[in-house]
Design a protein around this motif. Structure first.
Motif, PDB file in Angstrom:
ATOM      1  N   ILE A  54       0.845  -1.197   0.000  1.00  0.00           N
ATOM      2  CA  ILE A  54       0.000   0.000   0.000  1.00  0.00           C
ATOM      3  C   ILE A  54       0.880   1.246   0.000  1.00  0.00           C
ATOM      4  CG2 ILE A  54      -1.769   1.300   1.267  1.00  0.00           C
ATOM      5  CD1 ILE A  54      -2.490  -1.415   2.633  1.00  0.00           C
ATOM      6  N   ASN A  55       0.750   2.059  -1.037  1.00  0.00           N
ATOM      7  CA  ASN A  55       1.428   3.355  -1.055  1.00  0.00           C
ATOM      8  C   ASN A  55       0.733   4.243  -0.022  1.00  0.00           C
ATOM      9  OD1 ASN A  55       1.749   6.242  -1.893  1.00  0.00           O
ATOM     10  ND2 ASN A  55       3.098   5.307  -3.409  1.00  0.00           N
ATOM     11  N   LEU A  56       1.463   4.641   1.016  1.00  0.00           N
ATOM     12  CA  LEU A  56       0.839   5.330   2.147  1.00  0.00           C
ATOM     13  C   LEU A  56       0.325   6.719   1.774  1.00  0.00           C
ATOM     14  CD1 LEU A  56       3.347   4.191   4.916  1.00  0.00           C
ATOM     15  CD2 LEU A  56       1.028   3.347   4.519  1.00  0.00           C
ATOM     16  N   LYS A  57       1.025   7.391   0.885  1.00  0.00           N
ATOM     17  CA  LYS A  57       0.573   8.710   0.426  1.00  0.00           C
ATOM     18  C   LYS A  57      -0.704   8.566  -0.392  1.00  0.00           C
ATOM     19  CE  LYS A  57       2.042  12.797  -2.184  1.00  0.00           C
ATOM     20  NZ  LYS A  57       3.131  13.390  -3.024  1.00  0.00           N
ATOM     21  N   LYS A  99       7.836   4.122   2.392  1.00  0.00           N
ATOM     22  CA  LYS A  99       6.823   4.888   1.673  1.00  0.00           C
ATOM     23  C   LYS A  99       5.563   4.048   1.477  1.00  0.00           C
ATOM     24  CE  LYS A  99       9.973   7.938  -0.839  1.00  0.00           C
ATOM     25  NZ  LYS A  99      10.438   8.392  -2.181  1.00  0.00           N
ATOM     26  N   SER A 100       5.755   2.722   1.580  1.00  0.00           N
ATOM     27  CA  SER A 100       4.640   1.787   1.459  1.00  0.00           C
ATOM     28  C   SER A 100       4.600   0.870   2.672  1.00  0.00           C
ATOM     29  CB  SER A 100       4.773   0.941   0.183  1.00  0.00           C
ATOM     30  OG  SER A 100       4.691   1.728  -0.973  1.00  0.00           O
ATOM     31  N   LEU A 101       3.454   0.259   2.870  1.00  0.00           N
ATOM     32  CA  LEU A 101       3.289  -0.805   3.850  1.00  0.00           C
ATOM     33  C   LEU A 101       3.129  -2.095   3.068  1.00  0.00           C
ATOM     34  CD1 LEU A 101       2.690  -1.612   6.902  1.00  0.00           C
ATOM     35  CD2 LEU A 101       0.271  -1.484   6.253  1.00  0.00           C
ATOM     36  N   SER A 102       4.039  -3.042   3.268  1.00  0.00           N
ATOM     37  CA  SER A 102       3.976  -4.285   2.507  1.00  0.00           C
ATOM     38  C   SER A 102       4.345  -5.468   3.385  1.00  0.00           C
ATOM     39  CB  SER A 102       4.922  -4.230   1.296  1.00  0.00           C
ATOM     40  OG  SER A 102       6.269  -4.038   1.724  1.00  0.00           O
TER      41      SER A 102
END
Length: 374
Positions: free
Chosen positions: A320-323, A354-357
């Protein structure tokens, strides 16, 4: 206008495999004509009532390649009445033993540019164990013909943990994959779906499968071998060469819109998820009365969309791209779900930047997280 995907379901096949619970019916030649007549009418209904811009088409089943080419030809002609001028991807599913060189040439002429071939295993004993009606020799001949007519985007569907499919079988399958050089691989673990023959055997304790730890170990081996072949994992069960990720399937995982046509097909448009009826007679009666053949319809609220977005995006390796999440939903994922994310981060489930993975451990045990998030 949002660009959406289009899925068309062809519910016919020669023989139903023992693991299958799909809307698929073997040896119903007497229904094929009337089914396609009704399918064309369903297309007309949608064309009269909605305006959509389609950039991917996926013809699935069942076994779409089981039916005569003339049905697919007319289907594609009907679909051209939608806005489909700049397709990114056009896939047809097929099974070995249902393809001919002539049929493949005609698919190419129709603009189909991707073949998804249901291999499952190359081992003849395993194929017999799961009720397939073809051999390794037939699979390899079909692949030869797929390449011969010029298809440059070949996806192979494989299944891990089939009865008799031990580590040695997997190693031999990977050796053949190395020679074939497909652009895409789907490597699913066997799921015992209620309604399948294997589910019945399992309930009777007559089906022997690998234990979970062995299966996870073999899957890690598969991932490493495919990576060495230039096939990189981009989703929990999918691998591809760079640039050959399934454009259509990524719509499902990113909550993109897709129109679905045909018996039992499921779609998602304007925050509404719907499924068509699964019965031929109901399907025909609804269409011939000028109604959409929809059986269930559900509005997906913002909170439900948020949970689904998290679950589906975490299926992809990039996560998931957090921005992007904050732009869509208006708040920070890490702030709202700080307690649960911190818990599973400390357990080694997540990478956070920058992402949650998911990490490898996170992918293997993802259901633990999903049960808490929903």
């Amino acid at each position: 206008m949002e660009k959406i995907g289009l899925y068309v379901h062809i519910p016919f096949c020669k023989k139903k495999c023992f693991y299958c619970d799909f809307v698929a019916y073997p040896n119903l030649e007497n229904r094929i004509d009337s089914y396609f007549d009704n399918l064309y009418k369903e297309i007309d209904l949608y064309q009269k009532n909605i305006s959509v811009d389609i950039d991917s088409i996926y013809i699935g089943g069942g076994t779409p390649s089981y039916v005569d080419y003339k049905y697919i030809e007319k289907l594609v002609e009907k679909l051209k009445n939608f806005k489909v001028k700049n397709l990114k991807e056009f896939t047809i599913e097929s099974n070995p033993n249902s393809l001919t060189l002539d049929k493949l040439k005609k698919y190419r002429e129709l603009g189909i540019d991707r073949i998804s071939l249901g291999v499952q295993s190359f081992d003849d004993k395993v194929l017999k164990n799961v009720g397939r009606d073809h051999s390794k020799e037939i699979i390899l001949n079909d692949i030869k013909n797929i390449r011969k007519v010029g298809f440059k985007n070949l996806s192979l569907d494989m299944i891990l943990n089939l009865p008799g499919g031990d580590f040695n079988v997997v190693k031999k399958d990977l050796e053949l994959i190395k020679e074939i050089k497909p652009e895409h691989i789907s490597y699913y673990s066997l799921i015992l779906e209620k309604g399948s023959y294997f589910y019945t055997l399992y309930k009777k304790r007559k089906l022997k499968l690998m234990d979970d730890d062995l299966e996870r170990g073999i899957f890690l081996y598969i991932e490493k071998q495919l990576k060495d072949l230039g096939l990189f994992r981009y989703e929990i069960s999918n691998f591809s060469k760079k640039g050959f990720e399934s454009y259509h399937n990524k719509k499902y995982w990113s909550e993109g819109g897709y129109l679905a046509l045909g018996l039992g097909a499921s779609g998602f448009l304007s925050n509404i998820r719907y499924s068509n009826v699964r019965n031929f007679i109901k399907y025909e009666n609804l269409i011939n009365s000028g109604k959409f053949p929809i059986e269930t319809k559900e509005f997906i609220s913002k909170s439900e969309r948020e949970k689904e977005y998290i679950i589906f995006k975490l299926r992809e390796c990039e996560g998931i791209n957090l921005k992007e999440f904050e732009e869509i939903f208006g708040y920070s994922l890490l702030n709202k779900y700080s307690k649960i994310v911190d818990k599973y981060y400390n357990l080694g489930f997540f990478n956070i930047g920058k992402s949650l993975s998911f990490t490898h451990k996170g992918f293997d045990l993802s259901n633990e997280f999903y049960l808490e998030i929903i």
